[in-house]
Design an enzyme around this catalytic site. Structure first.
Site, PDB file in Angstrom:
ATOM      1  N   GLY A 168       0.676  -1.261   0.071  1.00  0.00           N
ATOM      2  CA  GLY A 168       0.158   0.208   0.026  1.00  0.00           C
ATOM      3  C   GLY A 168       0.882   1.246  -0.073  1.00  0.00           C
ATOM      4  O   GLY A 168       0.325   2.308   0.159  1.00  0.00           O
ATOM      5  N   ASP A 174      -1.191   7.444  -7.050  1.00  0.00           N
ATOM      6  CA  ASP A 174       0.068   6.795  -6.757  1.00  0.00           C
ATOM      7  C   ASP A 174       1.203   7.280  -7.673  1.00  0.00           C
ATOM      8  O   ASP A 174       2.260   7.563  -7.268  1.00  0.00           O
ATOM      9  CB  ASP A 174       0.332   5.159  -6.704  1.00  0.00           C
ATOM     10  CG  ASP A 174      -0.770   4.647  -5.678  1.00  0.00           C
ATOM     11  OD1 ASP A 174      -1.284   5.464  -5.057  1.00  0.00           O
ATOM     12  OD2 ASP A 174      -0.460   3.464  -5.556  1.00  0.00           O
TER      13      ASP A 174
HETATM   14  C1  MEV Z   1      -3.924   2.774  -3.917  1.00  0.00           C
HETATM   15  O1  MEV Z   1      -2.904   3.008  -3.123  1.00  0.00           O
HETATM   16  C2  MEV Z   1      -5.338   3.524  -3.504  1.00  0.00           C
HETATM   17  C3  MEV Z   1      -6.598   3.056  -4.124  1.00  0.00           C
HETATM   18  O2  MEV Z   1      -7.432   4.195  -3.822  1.00  0.00           O
HETATM   19  C4  MEV Z   1      -6.547   2.658  -5.512  1.00  0.00           C
HETATM   20  C5  MEV Z   1      -6.307   3.883  -6.444  1.00  0.00           C
HETATM   21  O3  MEV Z   1      -6.492   4.914  -6.160  1.00  0.00           O
HETATM   22  O4  MEV Z   1      -6.031   3.636  -7.507  1.00  0.00           O
HETATM   23  C6  MEV Z   1      -7.088   2.007  -3.228  1.00  0.00           C
END
Ligand code: MEV
Length: 317
Positions: free
Chosen positions: A104, A154
């Site tokens: 994450g 990201d």
């Molecule tokens: C992933 O870092 C964050 C999510 O919101 C997916 C995305 O934004 O693509 C879960």
């Protein structure tokens, strides 16, 4: 040699996929890519020793297909076609990183951005490098191989660094707040972002009113978090993070290990703590008063058997 940042989402993960804002920043935990030209069979090789990864372009492996997508996109941006494209990229890319994979923290986006930069440098060493918008567009071609439906948050942070509010389709609006002290706790549970994003999509189709209300709460928290950050109210930012964790848990995105890490951080005096990124495992973040406090929270996690590290959120190039 090029690099890219990892990231942490303070508020708004999952909601950002559906057009709500996310408040997020780059962490000072980088990934570096080094291209080494080597005559050989012309197959570009990628090695990431920290992740036990060694693949070739277009191998039947998600990283091989992402590398292939990025090579093609860089070639298209620089107007370099096959066979010249493959001939110019005979060699290997070595990746050096402290960023954990599948936690994450934006590892696949950092990899995609660093690859886009190192490949454009290898293909056009004498020309002006591609700008950040072009790099982010190319990196998103790789990121789509990792996650079916990425919002782009990201990649935006891996490319530009800093701290800001990201809205899908609009990009990253930088904020000028000072960097924040964070403790990052690792659950050790690897997971796929695409699976968790799919879980939310399924919840939306089964219980649309309830799920949309939960996503709206997460989006509103990101807006309030921005305002709290801009007036320097870290106590309120921490409270918003704690509430967002509860909402993410209601959406089925937490685990017992993540809940325990959050509770331990709160007992260690964190201003707020929550899962970050897709959830389902991965990492939690805890907002600390300063760097020493962040380290003290990490020490608490270490004592209960979970690694963690103190970092600064809002790292800039
Ligand atoms: C992933 O870092 C964050 C999510 O919101 C997916 C995305 O934004 O693509 C879960």
């Amino acid at each position: 040699m090029t690099w890219a940042f990892g990231k942490a989402i303070l508020l708004g993960e999952h909601a950002v996929v559906y057009g709500y804002p996310a408040l997020a920043g780059a962490i000072d935990c980088r990934l570096r890519a080094h291209f080494i030209a080597e005559p050989g069979d012309g197959a570009l090789r990628l090695r990431v020793p920290a992740w036990n990864l060694d693949v070739k372009r277009a191998d039947e492996h998600v990283v091989g297909t992402a590398l292939d997508a990025i090579v093609r996109a860089v070639g298209a941006a620089l107007n370099i076609r096959e066979p010249h494209l493959s001939e110019s990229l005979s060699g290997r890319i070595d990746i050096d990183t402290e960023l954990p994979a599948a936690a994450g923290l934006g590892s696949s986006a950092a990899l995609s951005v660093a690859l886009s930069r190192v490949l454009s440098g290898a293909l056009a060493p004498a020309r002006l490098p591609l700008d950040n918008d072009q790099i982010a567009a190319i990196a998103n071609c790789g990121e789509r191989r990792f996650h079916d439906n990425p919002s782009g948050v990201d990649v935006a942070l891996a490319t530009r660094g800093g701290l800001g509010v990201f809205v899908r389709g609009q990009g990253l609006e930088p904020l000028s707040a000072p960097p924040l002290a964070l403790a990052v706790g690792l659950s050790g549970q690897e997971r796929r972002t695409a699976d968790l994003v799919g879980r939310v999509a399924q919840a939306r189709s089964q219980a649309p009113t309830r799920t949309d209300a939960q996503l709206a709460i997460l989006g509103a928290a990101a807006r309030s978090g921005r305002a709290a950050l801009e007036r320097g109210d870290l106590a309120e930012l921490g409270r918003l993070m704690a509430r967002a964790h509860a909402t993410l848990a209601e959406l089925g995105l937490s685990t017992s290990v993540l809940d325990r890490l959050v509770a331990e951080a709160e007992r260690a005096g964190a201003l707020g703590a929550k899962l970050t990124g897709a959830g389902g495992g991965g990492a939690v973040i805890a907002l600390a008063r300063d760097k020493d406090h962040a380290q003290a929270i990490c020490d608490t996690w270490h004592r209960s058997g979970h690694p963690g590290f103190a970092c600064s959120l809002g790292a800039r190039p």
